[in-house]
Write an enzyme that holds these catalytic residues in place. Structure first.
Site, PDB file in Angstrom:
ATOM      1  CB  ILE A 208      -0.915   0.027   1.258  1.00 44.37           C
ATOM      2  CG1 ILE A 208      -1.847  -1.203   1.299  1.00 44.37           C
ATOM      3  CG2 ILE A 208      -1.722   1.334   1.338  1.00 44.37           C
ATOM      4  CD1 ILE A 208      -2.885  -1.285   0.195  1.00 44.37           C
ATOM      5  CG  HIS A 209       3.024   2.868  -3.062  1.00 45.64           C
ATOM      6  ND1 HIS A 209       2.503   1.798  -3.723  1.00 45.64           N
ATOM      7  CD2 HIS A 209       3.475   3.726  -4.021  1.00 45.64           C
ATOM      8  CE1 HIS A 209       2.659   1.979  -5.022  1.00 45.64           C
ATOM      9  NE2 HIS A 209       3.228   3.139  -5.239  1.00 45.64           N
ATOM     10  NE  ARG A 210      -0.571   5.135  -7.236  1.00 44.22           N
ATOM     11  CZ  ARG A 210       0.330   4.246  -7.662  1.00 44.22           C
ATOM     12  NH1 ARG A 210       0.107   2.962  -7.600  1.00 44.22           N
ATOM     13  NH2 ARG A 210       1.478   4.666  -8.142  1.00 44.22           N
ATOM     14  NE  ARG A 243       3.988   8.770  -1.151  1.00 48.59           N
ATOM     15  CZ  ARG A 243       3.634   8.339  -2.372  1.00 48.59           C
ATOM     16  NH1 ARG A 243       2.572   7.578  -2.515  1.00 48.59           N
ATOM     17  NH2 ARG A 243       4.328   8.661  -3.418  1.00 48.59           N
ATOM     18  CG  ASP A 281      -1.898   1.333  -2.902  1.00 42.67           C
ATOM     19  OD1 ASP A 281      -0.786   0.804  -3.091  1.00 42.67           O
ATOM     20  OD2 ASP A 281      -2.084   2.239  -2.062  1.00 42.67           O
TER      21      ASP A 281
END
Ligand code: UDP
Length: 362
Positions: A208-210, A243, A281
């Site tokens: 998950i990073h979007r 992030r 994502d």
């Protein structure tokens, strides 16, 4: 000897670039000059890919990162322009949809250098995504647009590209070549499964990073809650993007999930080969799941890789905990035939042939 400048900056670009570098190396009359913008700079987000995948050392490292979108793109534009003026390449190749892509495209086009866009024509139709803006603008000024899928070709046709002076080619998806090449080597090179104690037990692989998920705390919490509930049934392994890590830490969010540092490509191939399913994502991972014959739960509201959803290999769940859990349960028992050819064959070779033609014409 003619030069091709390739612009790399972010993790997925190293992976796509690795395929092209091998193709360029086969051409005796061409020299590749790599510019690394520095967008991703942690060793496990950058150096590991150059080492493992045999990507030539960048001739230029711009070290531009940690800035707002505008400042980052602007600085890259200025620095890439200087390099292009010095190197005078026959063509510039940009990949995907990052700020490095857009900066490289603008710098090349304004200097009248032939511009090649690999992964052209993809659309999410979500203009809130910085990636969507980058890819639309890059496509519009590219001379050679290499589309990974028929959907990408159709998207460009709908935008009137029939009436724009450029060459649009369905090349197939360059990431498919990367998966085929490196997953043949990964079993020998990686011991991630034994390291994490995953050799005997099933596990779900998730990333998950979007920005749309990390910048909205309620979305991020809902997704991780969903993953945590899956974790009650089987282990959930999350290589954590810097992030996402920073945001979880900032808000003191903790989950009963197996978080690990970002992994290199060989480890990733082994995790993909042996997982039961993927939740992500990420754009790239959706296809890699398919290439490894795994279903994929997409934690976004839309995808550029619509054919995966149309054919039932992937499903979109947004950031809804319950829908995520339901999708996981449905895929647990679903059997699919993954032999469908959605992303082409010999993609690197096709792309190289098209670039050669473009350069000869110039
Ligand atoms: N990837 C990797 N290690 C990780 C996470 C991802 O090698 O810890 C690879 C993944 O296999 C895919 C690419 O990075 O090839 C996807 O990059 P990312 O998700 O950062 O970007 P996106 O594809 O969403 O643009």
């Amino acid at each position: 000897m003619k030069k091709i400048v390739t612009i790399l900056g972010a993790r997925p670009q190293f992976i796509k670039g690795a395929v092209l570098s091998r193709e360029i190396a086969k051409c005796k009359d061409l020299e590749e000059v790599i510019i690394h913008t520095g967008q991703h700079y942690d060793a496990n987000m950058s150096a590991v890919f150059f080492e493992e995948m045999g990507i030539p050392t960048p001739a230029y490292h711009l070290n531009i990162n940690g800035l707002s979108h505008g400042a980052m793109t602007g600085q890259m534009l200025a620095e890439i322009e200087k390099v292009l003026l010095q190197e005078k390449p026959a063509a510039v190749v940009v990949f995907g949809d990052t700020n490095s892509t857009l900066a490289g495209a603008l710098a090349a086009k304004k200097l009248g250098i032939k511009l090649v866009h690999i992964e052209a024509g993809l659309r999410s139709f979500n203009m809130q995504m910085p990636e969507e803006i980058n890819r639309i603008l890059t496509d519009r000024i590219s001379d050679l647009l290499l589309c990974p899928t028929q959907q990408a070709m159709d998207n460009l046709e709908l935008e009137g590209y029939d009436h724009i002076e450029n060459t649009v080619v369905k090349s197939g998806d360059i990431m498919k070549d990367a998966v085929h090449y490196y997953s043949r080597l990964s079993a020998e090179k990686s011991n991630v499964l034994s390291q994490l104690g995953l050799t005997a037990s099933p596990f779900v692989l998730a990333t998950i990073h979007r920005q749309e998920n990390t910048d909205d705390l309620s979305k991020l919490k809902a997704i991780f809650k969903g993953l945590e509930s899956i974790g009650l049934q089987e282990k959930v392994v999350v290589p954590l993007h810097p992030r996402t890590k920073a945001i979880l830490e900032k808000h003191g969010l903790q989950y009963n999930i197996t978080f690990i540092a970002p992994v290199g490509y060989f480890d990733m191939m082994e995790l993909l080969k042996h997982c039961s399913m993927v939740v992500t994502d990420s754009g790239g991972l959706q296809k890699e799941a398919f290439f490894h014959k795994k279903h994929c739960v997409i934690a976004r509201n839309e995808t550029e890789w619509v054919e995966l959803v149309e054919h039932g290999f992937a499903t979109i769940v947004g950031s809804d905990t319950e829908i995520l859990q339901e999708a996981y349960t449905a895929f647990k028992t679903k059997k699919s035939d993954f032999s469908m050819n959605l992303f082409g064959e010999n993609i690197g070779g096709t792309i190289m042939k098209e670039i050669q033609q473009l350069i000869e014409l110039s």
